[in-house]
Design a protein around this motif. Structure first.
Motif, mmCIF file in Angstrom:
data_model
loop_
_atom_site.group_PDB
_atom_site.id
_atom_site.type_symbol
_atom_site.label_atom_id
_atom_site.label_comp_id
_atom_site.label_asym_id
_atom_site.label_seq_id
_atom_site.Cartn_x
_atom_site.Cartn_y
_atom_site.Cartn_z
ATOM 1 N N ASP A 16 40.971 42.133 36.345
ATOM 2 C CA ASP A 16 39.579 42.559 36.514
ATOM 3 C C ASP A 16 38.743 41.456 37.142
ATOM 4 O O ASP A 16 37.886 41.716 37.996
ATOM 5 C CB ASP A 16 38.972 42.975 35.179
ATOM 6 C CG ASP A 16 39.602 44.238 34.608
ATOM 7 O OD1 ASP A 16 40.289 44.962 35.360
ATOM 8 O OD2 ASP A 16 39.412 44.489 33.397
ATOM 9 N N LEU A 17 38.991 40.222 36.739
ATOM 10 C CA LEU A 17 38.274 39.089 37.316
ATOM 11 C C LEU A 17 38.590 38.946 38.801
ATOM 12 O O LEU A 17 37.687 38.757 39.620
ATOM 13 C CB LEU A 17 38.626 37.794 36.574
ATOM 14 C CG LEU A 17 38.010 36.509 37.135
ATOM 15 C CD1 LEU A 17 36.493 36.571 37.083
ATOM 16 C CD2 LEU A 17 38.532 35.301 36.378
ATOM 17 N N ILE A 18 39.860 39.054 39.152
ATOM 18 C CA ILE A 18 40.257 38.950 40.559
ATOM 19 C C ILE A 18 39.592 40.052 41.375
ATOM 20 O O ILE A 18 39.050 39.799 42.458
ATOM 21 C CB ILE A 18 41.798 38.998 40.697
ATOM 22 C CG1 ILE A 18 42.400 37.723 40.092
ATOM 23 C CG2 ILE A 18 42.218 39.167 42.155
ATOM 24 C CD1 ILE A 18 43.896 37.764 39.920
ATOM 25 N N ALA A 19 39.584 41.263 40.853
ATOM 26 C CA ALA A 19 38.950 42.382 41.563
ATOM 27 C C ALA A 19 37.457 42.141 41.714
ATOM 28 O O ALA A 19 36.881 42.380 42.784
ATOM 29 C CB ALA A 19 39.212 43.692 40.820
ATOM 30 N N GLN A 20 36.826 41.649 40.660
ATOM 31 C CA GLN A 20 35.387 41.374 40.719
ATOM 32 C C GLN A 20 35.086 40.287 41.747
ATOM 33 O O GLN A 20 34.159 40.427 42.542
ATOM 34 C CB GLN A 20 34.884 40.950 39.337
ATOM 35 C CG GLN A 20 33.397 40.654 39.291
ATOM 36 C CD GLN A 20 32.943 40.212 37.904
ATOM 37 O OE1 GLN A 20 33.673 40.362 36.927
ATOM 38 N NE2 GLN A 20 31.752 39.680 37.823
ATOM 39 N N LEU A 21 35.861 39.227 41.750
ATOM 40 C CA LEU A 21 35.656 38.148 42.719
ATOM 41 C C LEU A 21 35.911 38.627 44.143
ATOM 42 O O LEU A 21 35.171 38.259 45.065
ATOM 43 C CB LEU A 21 36.549 36.950 42.379
ATOM 44 C CG LEU A 21 36.184 36.208 41.097
ATOM 45 C CD1 LEU A 21 37.242 35.150 40.790
ATOM 46 C CD2 LEU A 21 34.802 35.576 41.197
ATOM 47 N N SER A 22 36.929 39.448 44.329
ATOM 48 C CA SER A 22 37.221 39.988 45.664
ATOM 49 C C SER A 22 36.062 40.831 46.176
ATOM 50 O O SER A 22 35.671 40.735 47.333
ATOM 51 C CB SER A 22 38.501 40.848 45.635
ATOM 52 O OG SER A 22 39.599 40.043 45.346
ATOM 53 N N THR A 23 35.492 41.640 45.283
ATOM 54 C CA THR A 23 34.342 42.473 45.646
ATOM 55 C C THR A 23 33.144 41.606 46.037
ATOM 56 O O THR A 23 32.459 41.862 47.020
ATOM 57 C CB THR A 23 33.959 43.410 44.485
ATOM 58 O OG1 THR A 23 35.092 44.189 44.148
ATOM 59 C CG2 THR A 23 32.805 44.302 44.843
#
Length: 103
Positions: free
Chosen positions: A90-97
């Motif tokens: 979830d953190l990786i997805a949030q940072l990517s966004t």
């Protein structure tokens, strides 16, 4: 978290030795639901366990009911220090966004 062995007394007046887990300030946060048994992988390990059990007799005897109440009081209404944790994916997805949107 700190742990030790402690002598417990139940409401029938029977005694046992159990593991107890503490916060650094001495607050009990959990305890072993089952009494511990003396089993070691070597004679030295067995002797060390017996010494720790003996040390438990130098501390006040704990009541199972009182410790259960203390632990229950802590877990109700207290915000977990891990409540704001998120899963790595979830953190990786949030940072990517955020990177994609230029934030």
């Amino acid at each position: 978290m700190i742990w030790t062995y402690r002598v417990f007394r139940n409401n029938q007046g029977r005694y046992s030795i159990r593991e107890v887990f503490y916060e650094p300030d001495g607050t009990i946060v959990a305890y072993g639901q089952a009494p511990v048994v003396v089993v070691g992988a070597s004679l030295e390990e067995l002797l060390q366990l017996i010494k720790w059990f003996k040390d438990a007799f130098d501390l006040p005897v704990l009541s199972i009911e009182e410790v259960e109440a203390q632990v229950a009081k802590q877990t109700t209404g207290v915000k977990s220090k891990h409540e704001n944790n998120i899963i790595l994916n979830d953190l990786i997805a949030q940072l990517s966004t955020e990177i994609d949107s230029g934030e």
